[in-house]
Design a protein around this motif. Structure first.
Motif, mmCIF file in Angstrom:
data_model
loop_
_atom_site.group_PDB
_atom_site.id
_atom_site.type_symbol
_atom_site.label_atom_id
_atom_site.label_comp_id
_atom_site.label_asym_id
_atom_site.label_seq_id
_atom_site.Cartn_x
_atom_site.Cartn_y
_atom_site.Cartn_z
ATOM 1 N N ASN A 166 -9.847 -7.726 -12.493
ATOM 2 C CA ASN A 166 -8.833 -7.185 -13.396
ATOM 3 C C ASN A 166 -7.532 -7.989 -13.373
ATOM 4 O O ASN A 166 -6.532 -7.538 -13.922
ATOM 5 N N HIS A 167 -7.574 -9.156 -12.748
ATOM 6 C CA HIS A 167 -6.386 -10.023 -12.631
ATOM 7 C C HIS A 167 -5.195 -9.244 -12.088
ATOM 8 O O HIS A 167 -4.101 -9.273 -12.638
ATOM 9 N N LEU A 168 -5.446 -8.510 -11.029
ATOM 10 C CA LEU A 168 -4.410 -7.627 -10.482
ATOM 11 C C LEU A 168 -3.953 -8.038 -9.083
ATOM 12 O O LEU A 168 -3.185 -7.310 -8.451
ATOM 13 N N LEU A 169 -4.419 -9.193 -8.575
ATOM 14 C CA LEU A 169 -3.995 -9.598 -7.228
ATOM 15 C C LEU A 169 -2.486 -9.861 -7.211
ATOM 16 O O LEU A 169 -1.922 -10.372 -8.173
ATOM 17 N N ARG A 170 -1.870 -9.522 -6.105
ATOM 18 C CA ARG A 170 -0.419 -9.653 -6.004
ATOM 19 C C ARG A 170 -0.020 -11.128 -5.955
ATOM 20 O O ARG A 170 -0.673 -11.932 -5.292
ATOM 21 N N GLU A 171 1.071 -11.459 -6.648
ATOM 22 C CA GLU A 171 1.519 -12.856 -6.696
ATOM 23 C C GLU A 171 2.772 -13.092 -5.861
ATOM 24 O O GLU A 171 3.099 -14.227 -5.535
ATOM 25 N N ALA A 172 3.484 -12.032 -5.554
ATOM 26 C CA ALA A 172 4.781 -12.181 -4.882
ATOM 27 C C ALA A 172 4.658 -12.925 -3.557
ATOM 28 O O ALA A 172 3.655 -12.806 -2.856
ATOM 29 N N ASN A 173 5.665 -13.708 -3.239
ATOM 30 C CA ASN A 173 5.687 -14.401 -1.962
ATOM 31 C C ASN A 173 6.422 -13.601 -0.889
ATOM 32 O O ASN A 173 6.483 -13.993 0.258
ATOM 33 N N THR A 174 6.992 -12.466 -1.328
ATOM 34 C CA THR A 174 7.713 -11.624 -0.367
ATOM 35 C C THR A 174 6.730 -10.782 0.444
ATOM 36 O O THR A 174 5.576 -10.598 0.053
ATOM 37 N N GLN A 175 7.207 -10.305 1.581
ATOM 38 C CA GLN A 175 6.414 -9.410 2.430
ATOM 39 C C GLN A 175 5.970 -8.170 1.646
ATOM 40 O O GLN A 175 6.769 -7.597 0.898
ATOM 41 N N PRO A 176 4.719 -7.755 1.832
ATOM 42 C CA PRO A 176 4.329 -6.485 1.198
ATOM 43 C C PRO A 176 5.066 -5.314 1.844
ATOM 44 O O PRO A 176 5.502 -5.403 2.985
ATOM 45 N N VAL A 177 5.201 -4.231 1.075
ATOM 46 C CA VAL A 177 5.876 -3.029 1.592
ATOM 47 C C VAL A 177 4.861 -1.885 1.614
ATOM 48 O O VAL A 177 4.209 -1.620 0.605
ATOM 49 N N HIS A 178 4.708 -1.248 2.763
ATOM 50 C CA HIS A 178 3.756 -0.139 2.886
ATOM 51 C C HIS A 178 4.511 1.176 3.035
ATOM 52 O O HIS A 178 5.488 1.254 3.767
ATOM 53 N N LYS A 179 4.034 2.191 2.313
ATOM 54 C CA LYS A 179 4.660 3.516 2.445
ATOM 55 C C LYS A 179 3.579 4.562 2.718
ATOM 56 O O LYS A 179 2.505 4.513 2.121
ATOM 57 N N ILE A 237 0.838 -1.201 0.000
ATOM 58 C CA ILE A 237 0.000 0.000 0.000
ATOM 59 C C ILE A 237 0.875 1.255 0.000
ATOM 60 O O ILE A 237 1.872 1.328 0.715
ATOM 61 N N VAL A 238 0.500 2.230 -0.837
ATOM 62 C CA VAL A 238 1.085 3.575 -0.750
ATOM 63 C C VAL A 238 -0.037 4.518 -0.350
ATOM 64 O O VAL A 238 -1.037 4.642 -1.073
ATOM 65 N N TYR A 239 0.102 5.153 0.799
ATOM 66 C CA TYR A 239 -0.948 6.023 1.341
ATOM 67 C C TYR A 239 -0.518 7.477 1.240
ATOM 68 O O TYR A 239 0.632 7.803 1.514
ATOM 69 N N TYR A 240 -1.460 8.346 0.865
ATOM 70 C CA TYR A 240 -1.196 9.781 0.923
ATOM 71 C C TYR A 240 -2.256 10.464 1.782
ATOM 72 O O TYR A 240 -3.446 10.363 1.506
ATOM 73 N N VAL A 300 7.100 6.904 7.144
ATOM 74 C CA VAL A 300 6.280 8.072 6.823
ATOM 75 C C VAL A 300 7.176 9.199 6.330
ATOM 76 O O VAL A 300 8.216 9.478 6.925
ATOM 77 N N GLU A 301 6.770 9.830 5.235
ATOM 78 C CA GLU A 301 7.599 10.886 4.636
ATOM 79 C C GLU A 301 6.722 12.076 4.256
ATOM 80 O O GLU A 301 5.576 11.904 3.859
ATOM 81 N N ASP A 302 7.280 13.278 4.368
ATOM 82 C CA ASP A 302 6.580 14.498 3.953
ATOM 83 C C ASP A 302 6.767 14.722 2.460
ATOM 84 O O ASP A 302 7.900 14.794 1.998
ATOM 85 N N VAL A 303 5.675 14.853 1.698
ATOM 86 C CA VAL A 303 5.776 15.205 0.277
ATOM 87 C C VAL A 303 4.676 16.202 -0.063
ATOM 88 O O VAL A 303 3.496 15.902 0.130
ATOM 89 N N ALA A 304 5.057 17.379 -0.550
ATOM 90 C CA ALA A 304 4.046 18.342 -0.995
ATOM 91 C C ALA A 304 3.623 17.956 -2.402
ATOM 92 O O ALA A 304 4.462 17.650 -3.239
#
Lengths: 270, 270
Positions: free
Chosen positions: B223-236, B32-35, B261-265
């Motif tokens: 939409n056949h968009l489910l994640r396939e990776a076996n690695t840990q998800p990364v959230h930003k 997930i990328v959250y803004y 968590v990062e500041d981005v204008a």
């Protein structure tokens, strides 16, 4: 500098209109250009960097209106950004904090002063810093009251819920036995009745809006900037969002029949 | 489109984290990328034009993070800007309004649905418009509850003052005998206890955050968009102001130990 130029006044939104009201009373001959940053309101919970950047944009916009002085009608901006931005412009800047703090120092007898304001203003410790310099004998107790602005905007001005919230927020300041309380956010004078009732008769409520208008009179006099024109002053109101909503609110608190309100985004003034 | 790309989620501030929480539960494998637009929060009282402009900037920023779908985790944006901005981008957009409205239509037995939300969402009439199309037999009653967000942010989640405010806001909906109530602002699930107590057992509270996470599952599957990776998800997590304050709040409601968590204008994304 043109004496007949308008006075610039700005705030994060509508709260600064309580300052405009006092300026209109104290200086009925002066023209005013007001900017309310309603698209980015509230400032109270934002960082000093962000508030300084927003305030600089607004001051640049007001300079395009050829103002002769700028009143920062917002405690949060006065606390966090005023000292930085006033150095960047060639007109006098008047904030609401110093006039409010001065009056509190005069009003207290037991040397215990309470400050109620937004989280940003309280965390900045600005009132305390200023009072410690000018009146080192006073003790200062601050309390953030984040529900007061939405309660005032909801119009629950003398409501039982508002009274309970006030009792909770103000309990600590009552225990400390403060005898002067600064209404350190421009919305708070709207809740003056409830706050006064909770604090009791022995406590003087200080309204920085009133003190700021007096300070503005002195600054204009000292700088020979009082308006000389015999014509009616002209007031203009600019907001970054929701001109119609702003007009309705402004009409309910200002003694003017017809307000000219316009939407202007200032984010390009960087 | 890359299946292992993250899901973009945005909100005017911290409220959308209740949606992130449900997405993490429903789709634990997804990144997930959250803004959170904390510099310009709240959106609830701003105009549709302003909210659309802000949302477009954020969506453009999320596209630079190569997201495969965008969840609009804010009722006000879903109500006022989603239909416009979703046409401008090449990824699926999921708002919180339709999933919430669908569930309310399923939950009601007497065909009377209440909606509580910000002023902007209520005035837009979006829930009513959508329900009238899909379930023309239902009656919809909306009520703006502007004090609920500051009460939730103050942490007065099961407080007596909050209960009195809820009683006042919800009286009309109780009189109308609604039997399903949509918590139409992402902060409101935090006050679920008090709201449920005031409304009584016979009323189903609908949390659009939960329904939105389910809807997202369907959209990714379709939409056949489910994640396939076996690695840990990364959230930003990105915010426009106050990264540290945001991190503290996020840590209190998300099941993650360490949040980046990062500041981005985003105002340059025009």
């Amino acid at each position: 500098m043109n004496n007949n130029a308008p006075i610039g006044v700005f705030d994060s939104g509508v709260g600064g209109l309580t300052v405009v009201k006092e300026i209109m009373k104290a200086l009925p001959n002066e023209s005013i250009v007001y900017y309310g940053d309603t698209a980015r309101v509230p400032y109270g919970s934002k960082s000093a960097e962000t508030i300084t950047a927003y305030s600089r944009q607004i001051a640049k916009f007001l300079m395009t209106q050829e103002v002769k002085a700028i009143v920062v009608a917002c405690n949060t901006v006065s606390a966090l950004a005023l000292e930085t931005i006033k150095e960047e412009f060639d007109v006098p800047f008047i904030g609401v904090v110093k006039p409010g703090a001065k009056m509190a120092a005069q009003a207290t007898k037991n040397k215990k002063i309470g400050i109620i304001a937004t989280e940003g203003t309280i965390q900045s410790g600005i009132y305390e810093k200023f009072l410690k310099t000018t009146s080192p004998e006073v003790e200062v107790f601050g309390k953030a009251c984040p529900l007061f602005v939405p309660l005032a905007e909801e119009g629950w001005l003398s409501d039982d819920v508002t009274k309970q919230v006030a009792q909770r927020y103000l309990a600590e300041l009552k225990e400390r036995k403060v005898d002067a309380l600064v209404l350190g956010c421009t919305h708070y004078p709207l809740l003056r009745g409830v706050i006064g009732e909770v604090m009791g008769d022995g406590v003087t409520l200080v309204n920085p809006a009133y003190e700021t208008a007096k300070e503005l009179c002195y600054v204009l006099e000292d700088n020979h900037l009082l308006r000389e024109a015999n014509t009616q002053p002209v007031h203009k109101f600019y907001v970054s969002d929701g001109a119609e909503k702003f007009r309705r609110f402004a009409n309910s608190i200002l003694p003017c029949d017809h307000l000219e309100v316009e939407d202007v985004a200032v984010k390009s003034f960087e």
